[in-house]
Design a protein around this motif. Structure first.
Motif, short mmCIF file in Angstrom:
data_model
loop_
_atom_site.label_atom_id
_atom_site.label_comp_id
_atom_site.label_asym_id
_atom_site.label_seq_id
_atom_site.Cartn_x
_atom_site.Cartn_y
_atom_site.Cartn_z
N LEU A 120 0.87 -1.35 0.18
CA LEU A 120 0.17 -0.06 -0.05
C LEU A 120 0.88 1.19 0.15
O LEU A 120 0.72 2.36 -0.77
CB LEU A 120 -0.94 -0.15 1.25
CG LEU A 120 -2.11 -0.81 1.15
CD1 LEU A 120 -2.85 -0.78 2.71
CD2 LEU A 120 -3.08 -0.48 0.14
N LEU A 121 1.92 1.27 0.99
CA LEU A 121 2.56 2.37 1.00
C LEU A 121 3.36 2.87 -0.07
O LEU A 121 3.37 4.07 -0.66
CB LEU A 121 3.27 2.37 2.17
CG LEU A 121 4.33 3.61 2.75
CD1 LEU A 121 3.68 4.69 2.79
CD2 LEU A 121 5.24 3.37 3.73
N LEU A 122 4.13 1.69 -0.52
CA LEU A 122 5.49 2.19 -1.47
C LEU A 122 4.88 2.05 -2.92
O LEU A 122 5.57 2.72 -3.79
CB LEU A 122 6.48 1.17 -1.31
CG LEU A 122 7.34 1.12 0.16
CD1 LEU A 122 8.30 0.16 0.16
CD2 LEU A 122 7.79 2.61 0.35
N LEU A 123 3.78 1.19 -3.17
CA LEU A 123 3.31 1.11 -4.45
C LEU A 123 2.21 1.64 -4.74
O LEU A 123 1.94 2.76 -5.50
CB LEU A 123 3.18 -0.31 -4.49
CG LEU A 123 4.53 -1.10 -4.86
CD1 LEU A 123 4.31 -2.61 -4.92
CD2 LEU A 123 5.59 -0.61 -5.53
N PHE A 124 0.93 1.38 -4.24
CA PHE A 124 -0.42 1.99 -4.45
C PHE A 124 -0.57 3.49 -4.28
O PHE A 124 -0.99 4.19 -5.43
CB PHE A 124 -1.42 1.11 -3.82
CG PHE A 124 -2.68 1.50 -4.28
CD1 PHE A 124 -3.47 1.42 -5.49
CD2 PHE A 124 -3.40 2.55 -3.34
CE1 PHE A 124 -4.52 1.76 -5.94
CE2 PHE A 124 -4.75 3.14 -3.83
CZ PHE A 124 -5.27 2.49 -4.94
N LEU A 125 -0.39 3.89 -2.90
CA LEU A 125 -0.35 5.21 -2.67
C LEU A 125 0.43 6.14 -3.23
O LEU A 125 0.35 7.44 -3.38
CB LEU A 125 -0.64 5.37 -1.09
CG LEU A 125 -1.76 4.53 -0.38
CD1 LEU A 125 -1.40 4.81 1.05
CD2 LEU A 125 -3.14 5.00 -0.97
N GLN A 137 5.33 15.28 -4.88
CA GLN A 137 5.07 15.94 -3.57
C GLN A 137 3.80 15.52 -3.17
O GLN A 137 3.40 15.51 -1.84
CB GLN A 137 5.49 17.32 -3.56
CG GLN A 137 6.99 17.77 -3.64
CD GLN A 137 7.03 19.15 -3.57
OE1 GLN A 137 6.24 19.97 -3.95
NE2 GLN A 137 8.33 19.74 -3.16
N ALA A 138 2.81 15.61 -4.24
CA ALA A 138 1.48 15.28 -4.04
C ALA A 138 1.34 13.99 -3.48
O ALA A 138 0.42 13.59 -2.74
CB ALA A 138 0.74 15.42 -5.19
N ALA A 139 2.05 13.13 -4.19
CA ALA A 139 1.99 11.40 -3.81
C ALA A 139 2.31 11.18 -2.32
O ALA A 139 1.77 10.78 -1.79
CB ALA A 139 2.87 10.69 -4.89
N VAL A 140 3.52 11.80 -2.10
CA VAL A 140 4.04 11.76 -0.67
C VAL A 140 2.86 12.26 0.33
O VAL A 140 2.87 11.95 1.54
CB VAL A 140 5.35 12.43 -0.55
CG1 VAL A 140 5.60 12.65 0.73
CG2 VAL A 140 6.29 11.76 -1.11
N LYS A 141 2.44 13.65 -0.08
CA LYS A 141 1.20 14.05 0.74
C LYS A 141 0.24 13.19 1.03
O LYS A 141 -0.42 12.84 2.12
CB LYS A 141 0.74 15.32 0.32
CG LYS A 141 -0.17 16.21 1.23
CD LYS A 141 -0.57 17.37 0.46
CE LYS A 141 -1.75 18.17 1.40
NZ LYS A 141 -2.64 18.92 0.58
N LYS A 142 -0.49 12.45 -0.15
CA LYS A 142 -1.41 11.38 0.04
C LYS A 142 -1.16 10.33 0.82
O LYS A 142 -1.95 9.79 1.58
CB LYS A 142 -1.54 11.02 -1.23
CG LYS A 142 -2.30 11.82 -2.12
CD LYS A 142 -3.78 12.00 -2.08
CE LYS A 142 -4.50 12.88 -3.09
NZ LYS A 142 -5.96 13.21 -2.74
N ILE A 143 0.11 9.60 0.89
CA ILE A 143 0.69 8.64 1.53
C ILE A 143 0.45 9.18 3.14
O ILE A 143 0.14 8.57 4.10
CB ILE A 143 2.34 8.40 1.42
CG1 ILE A 143 2.27 7.55 0.00
CG2 ILE A 143 2.50 7.45 2.58
CD1 ILE A 143 3.65 7.45 -0.63
#
Length: 198
Positions: A120-125, A137-143
């Motif tokens: 979930l953390l490293l791949l999907f999100l 940055q947006a992907a990291v924020k979503k995580i």
């Protein structure tokens, strides 16, 4: 009761032919078949989530890039990765004829604790927002915003299904069984992400 000549010669209908072709592909080309199934179901799940919870910011139009992102993730990552994970799990902890419930729980814990969080953390999100064009940055924020709620929901929803899947579904059908449940899960994830974005 004996069958008539017509019954014996009956051709399979279209649905039966499709099922036979799918089972044949699953036998001869398991990875690509599971990748196609996963991609199709993930894309469909995202599409349905957009229909169920329309994006008010764009007037409820379908965002096809998002459908593609989910489908691409299912095809390129989820389907093949889960296929190989189940194979490794079978080698590490083969199911015994006299297996107990505790043995089954141990197998599920490997999936729930070791596989689900990084998947979930490293791949999907991370990858899905990148494919949608959100950027790093947006992907990291979503995580940061969604990882724990999504992980806890995953554990609540998937644990029972994974117990059944890992311990009772034949190995070659596990990805397909998971895909059937994943259709609903994809709708949940897409809906959760869209609600947080609005």
């Amino acid at each position: 009761m004996s069958l008539s000549k017509d019954d014996k010669k009956r051709e399979p209908n279209a649905a039966e032919k499709m099922l036979m072709a799918y089972l044949q592909a699953l036998q001869t080309r398991p990875v690509i078949t599971k990748a196609c199934t996963s991609g199709t179901i993930a894309g469909l799940g995202n599409f349905l989530s957009q229909v169920i919870v329309p994006n008010q910011e764009n007037g409820g139009k379908i965002i096809w890039r998002s459908v593609f992102a989910y489908g691409a993730f299912g095809f390129g990552i989820s389907g093949p990765l889960i296929h190989y994970f189940y194979q490794k799990l079978e080698k590490l902890m083969p199911k015994k004829k006299d297996a107990t419930v505790v043995d089954g729980i141990k197998r599920v814990l490997i999936d729930r604790i070791i596989f689900a969080p990084p998947f979930l953390l490293l791949l999907f999100l991370y990858i899905v927002p990148m494919l949608e064009g959100s950027g790093h940055q947006a992907a990291v924020k979503k995580i940061k915003e969604t990882f724990l709620p999504v992980l806890f929901m995953n554990w609540r929803v998937w644990t029972v299904f994974q117990f059944i899947n890992i311990n009772y579904i034949p190995l070659k059908y596990r990805v397909l069984f998971g895909n059937a449940i994943a259709l609903l899960w994809s709708i949940y994830l897409a809906t959760k992400r869209r609600q947080m974005a609005q």
